[in-house]
Design a protein around this motif. Sequence first.
Motif, PDB file in Angstrom:
ATOM      1  N   LEU A  11      49.684  72.974  22.020  1.00 13.88           N
ATOM      2  CA  LEU A  11      50.472  71.738  23.407  1.00 13.88           C
ATOM      3  C   LEU A  11      49.025  70.789  24.054  1.00 13.88           C
ATOM      4  CD1 LEU A  11      54.161  72.218  24.148  1.00 13.88           C
ATOM      5  CD2 LEU A  11      53.229  70.070  22.102  1.00 13.88           C
ATOM      6  N   ASP A  12      48.553  70.255  24.398  1.00 11.53           N
ATOM      7  CA  ASP A  12      47.839  69.839  25.150  1.00 11.53           C
ATOM      8  C   ASP A  12      48.317  70.426  26.354  1.00 11.53           C
ATOM      9  OD1 ASP A  12      45.837  68.887  23.356  1.00 11.53           O
ATOM     10  OD2 ASP A  12      46.282  66.643  24.595  1.00 11.53           O
ATOM     11  N   ASP A  27      51.820  49.536  19.839  1.00 12.38           N
ATOM     12  CA  ASP A  27      50.634  49.822  21.188  1.00 12.38           C
ATOM     13  C   ASP A  27      51.738  50.811  22.183  1.00 12.38           C
ATOM     14  OD1 ASP A  27      49.911  47.192  20.560  1.00 12.38           O
ATOM     15  OD2 ASP A  27      51.020  45.894  21.636  1.00 12.38           O
ATOM     16  N   GLU A  28      52.817  50.908  21.704  1.00 14.26           N
ATOM     17  CA  GLU A  28      53.797  52.277  22.737  1.00 14.26           C
ATOM     18  C   GLU A  28      52.528  53.314  22.433  1.00 14.26           C
ATOM     19  OE1 GLU A  28      57.617  50.611  24.214  1.00 14.26           O
ATOM     20  OE2 GLU A  28      57.128  50.724  22.183  1.00 14.26           O
ATOM     21  N   LEU A  29      52.828  53.743  21.593  1.00 16.95           N
ATOM     22  CA  LEU A  29      52.266  54.931  21.274  1.00 16.95           C
ATOM     23  C   LEU A  29      50.556  55.008  20.726  1.00 16.95           C
ATOM     24  CD1 LEU A  29      54.047  55.086  17.705  1.00 16.95           C
ATOM     25  CD2 LEU A  29      54.836  56.412  19.559  1.00 16.95           C
ATOM     26  N   LYS A  30      49.994  54.172  20.939  1.00 19.54           N
ATOM     27  CA  LYS A  30      48.153  54.254  21.834  1.00 19.54           C
ATOM     28  C   LYS A  30      48.005  54.306  22.398  1.00 19.54           C
ATOM     29  CE  LYS A  30      46.563  50.000  20.734  1.00 19.54           C
ATOM     30  NZ  LYS A  30      45.705  49.084  20.600  1.00 19.54           N
ATOM     31  N   ALA A  33      48.592  58.157  23.620  1.00 25.48           N
ATOM     32  CA  ALA A  33      47.617  59.275  23.116  1.00 25.48           C
ATOM     33  C   ALA A  33      46.537  59.264  23.845  1.00 25.48           C
ATOM     34  CB  ALA A  33      47.255  58.573  21.423  1.00 25.48           C
ATOM     35  N   VAL A  34      46.299  58.375  24.205  1.00 29.03           N
ATOM     36  CA  VAL A  34      45.218  58.712  25.737  1.00 29.03           C
ATOM     37  C   VAL A  34      45.954  59.016  26.581  1.00 29.03           C
ATOM     38  CG1 VAL A  34      43.960  56.957  24.444  1.00 29.03           C
ATOM     39  CG2 VAL A  34      45.217  56.245  25.923  1.00 29.03           C
ATOM     40  N   SER A  35      47.745  59.509  26.911  1.00 32.20           N
ATOM     41  CA  SER A  35      47.940  59.720  28.851  1.00 32.20           C
ATOM     42  C   SER A  35      48.078  61.208  28.591  1.00 32.20           C
ATOM     43  CB  SER A  35      49.254  59.286  28.077  1.00 32.20           C
ATOM     44  OG  SER A  35      49.855  60.054  27.490  1.00 32.20           O
ATOM     45  N   GLY A 271      56.493  54.292  33.920  1.00 30.62           N
ATOM     46  CA  GLY A 271      55.413  53.297  33.013  1.00 30.62           C
ATOM     47  C   GLY A 271      54.765  54.981  33.022  1.00 30.62           C
ATOM     48  N   ILE A 272      53.455  55.051  32.152  1.00 33.13           N
ATOM     49  CA  ILE A 272      52.523  56.126  31.462  1.00 33.13           C
ATOM     50  C   ILE A 272      52.159  57.310  33.198  1.00 33.13           C
ATOM     51  CG2 ILE A 272      50.682  55.404  31.413  1.00 33.13           C
ATOM     52  CD1 ILE A 272      52.318  56.161  28.356  1.00 33.13           C
ATOM     53  N   SER A 273      51.944  56.859  33.738  1.00 31.77           N
ATOM     54  CA  SER A 273      51.604  57.521  34.880  1.00 31.77           C
ATOM     55  C   SER A 273      52.619  58.439  35.590  1.00 31.77           C
ATOM     56  CB  SER A 273      51.015  57.063  36.450  1.00 31.77           C
ATOM     57  OG  SER A 273      52.548  55.835  36.909  1.00 31.77           O
ATOM     58  N   ALA A 274      53.764  57.946  34.796  1.00 33.84           N
ATOM     59  CA  ALA A 274      54.417  59.408  35.427  1.00 33.84           C
ATOM     60  C   ALA A 274      54.745  61.104  34.636  1.00 33.84           C
ATOM     61  CB  ALA A 274      56.047  59.021  34.545  1.00 33.84           C
ATOM     62  N   LEU A 275      53.703  60.995  34.048  1.00 32.28           N
ATOM     63  CA  LEU A 275      53.211  61.890  32.831  1.00 32.28           C
ATOM     64  C   LEU A 275      52.179  62.782  33.859  1.00 32.28           C
ATOM     65  CD1 LEU A 275      52.937  60.885  29.483  1.00 32.28           C
ATOM     66  CD2 LEU A 275      55.081  62.166  30.547  1.00 32.28           C
ATOM     67  N   GLN A 276      51.153  62.006  34.304  1.00 34.20           N
ATOM     68  CA  GLN A 276      50.200  62.969  35.794  1.00 34.20           C
ATOM     69  C   GLN A 276      50.489  62.593  37.089  1.00 34.20           C
ATOM     70  OE1 GLN A 276      46.711  59.774  35.893  1.00 34.20           O
ATOM     71  NE2 GLN A 276      45.704  61.266  36.088  1.00 34.20           N
ATOM     72  N   ARG A 277      52.262  61.980  37.270  1.00 38.12           N
ATOM     73  CA  ARG A 277      52.378  62.470  38.402  1.00 38.12           C
ATOM     74  C   ARG A 277      53.248  64.045  38.094  1.00 38.12           C
ATOM     75  NH1 ARG A 277      56.891  62.596  40.712  1.00 38.12           N
ATOM     76  NH2 ARG A 277      57.864  60.787  39.082  1.00 38.12           N
ATOM     77  N   ILE A 278      53.541  63.241  37.387  1.00 41.50           N
ATOM     78  CA  ILE A 278      54.466  65.223  37.203  1.00 41.50           C
ATOM     79  C   ILE A 278      54.005  66.848  36.718  1.00 41.50           C
ATOM     80  CG2 ILE A 278      57.263  65.394  35.819  1.00 41.50           C
ATOM     81  CD1 ILE A 278      58.251  63.161  35.906  1.00 41.50           C
ATOM     82  N   GLU A 279      52.779  66.296  36.509  1.00 40.26           N
ATOM     83  CA  GLU A 279      52.381  67.194  35.593  1.00 40.26           C
ATOM     84  C   GLU A 279      51.394  68.019  37.338  1.00 40.26           C
ATOM     85  OE1 GLU A 279      49.154  67.050  32.256  1.00 40.26           O
ATOM     86  OE2 GLU A 279      48.054  67.955  33.936  1.00 40.26           O
TER      87      GLU A 279
END
Length: 307
Positions: A11-12, A27-30, A33-35, A271-279
Amino acid sequence: MNWDLDFCISLDSPIMNASGVMDTSWDELKQLAVSNTGAVVMKTCTLEPREGNPKPRYGRFACGSIQAMGLPNLGYKSYLEFAEKLKKLGKPVVASVFGFNTKEYEFLVSRFQDSSVDAIEVNLSCPNADVGIPAYNLELMDEILGAISDLGEKPIGLKLPPYLTLNDVDRMARVIERHSVSYLTLINSYPTGLVIGDDERPIIVPRNGFGGLSGDCIKPIALANVAMFRKKLRDVYIIGVGGISSGKDVLDFFLVGADAVQIGTALKDEGISALQRIEKEFLTVLGDRRVSDIKGKALNMKYGQRI
Ligand code: RRO
């Protein structure tokens, strides 16, 4: 970032999206993929494309969310194609499949065994399919696992619903250990909730307002299920999911024995920024410890020593 992870695929990051959120269309999956997601987990797919239930089918309330989506998806053929394109973008890719009977599970798993995905999450716990929840039926589970677990080399994960007691978990664990299962994703939404809005009606329309609960209100249930399965099955990896919206939430799941986590409601909210914030928050609460230092610590479990 060296996460010091131990999981059946590389896993990344230990934090990824939960199936069903931002992962139905290309569109969502793309975007995923860059998140920062550790893997791209695709929406649960069925043999045929499905529109899903009438809207409103998703609603937010104070301590969580309720939905009766009804398996809206583009059909498995689209996700086979998406997987091939996603792999070129570099992240691990996980398929999620749902069958209306054992033959359909067998068919779908074998198609994805011959595809570009890295792992296959078998959804045995959708609360919104009118055939019931397979994972609450021990005999049916044994039949389905017998049909799907030796169809190829790719790791099989099982997405399970919440169980109520340690005895229920023990009975299911005994079925699971008879088959080649690499990991469990715990838990799907709590199957039947009901939320009444200010207009004095249920806040979602399908299924008379009944729907699966996710978010904060299910976190203690999810944590308990991770802990119970961890006690019963030491050589199966576990992904924890349910009410994770902060770094402390991620930490809690590792402390009870999860090997990775998934984010659903918070991803839908932010939205996608949640992943970065939680990490980022998780790295702060982790401090100078390694993930392997904290796994199972709240349950006094020793890791790196899978029995
Ligand atoms: O699409 C849904 O209604 C749905 C699925 Br596939 C699932 O696994 N869990 C859920 O709460 N909803």
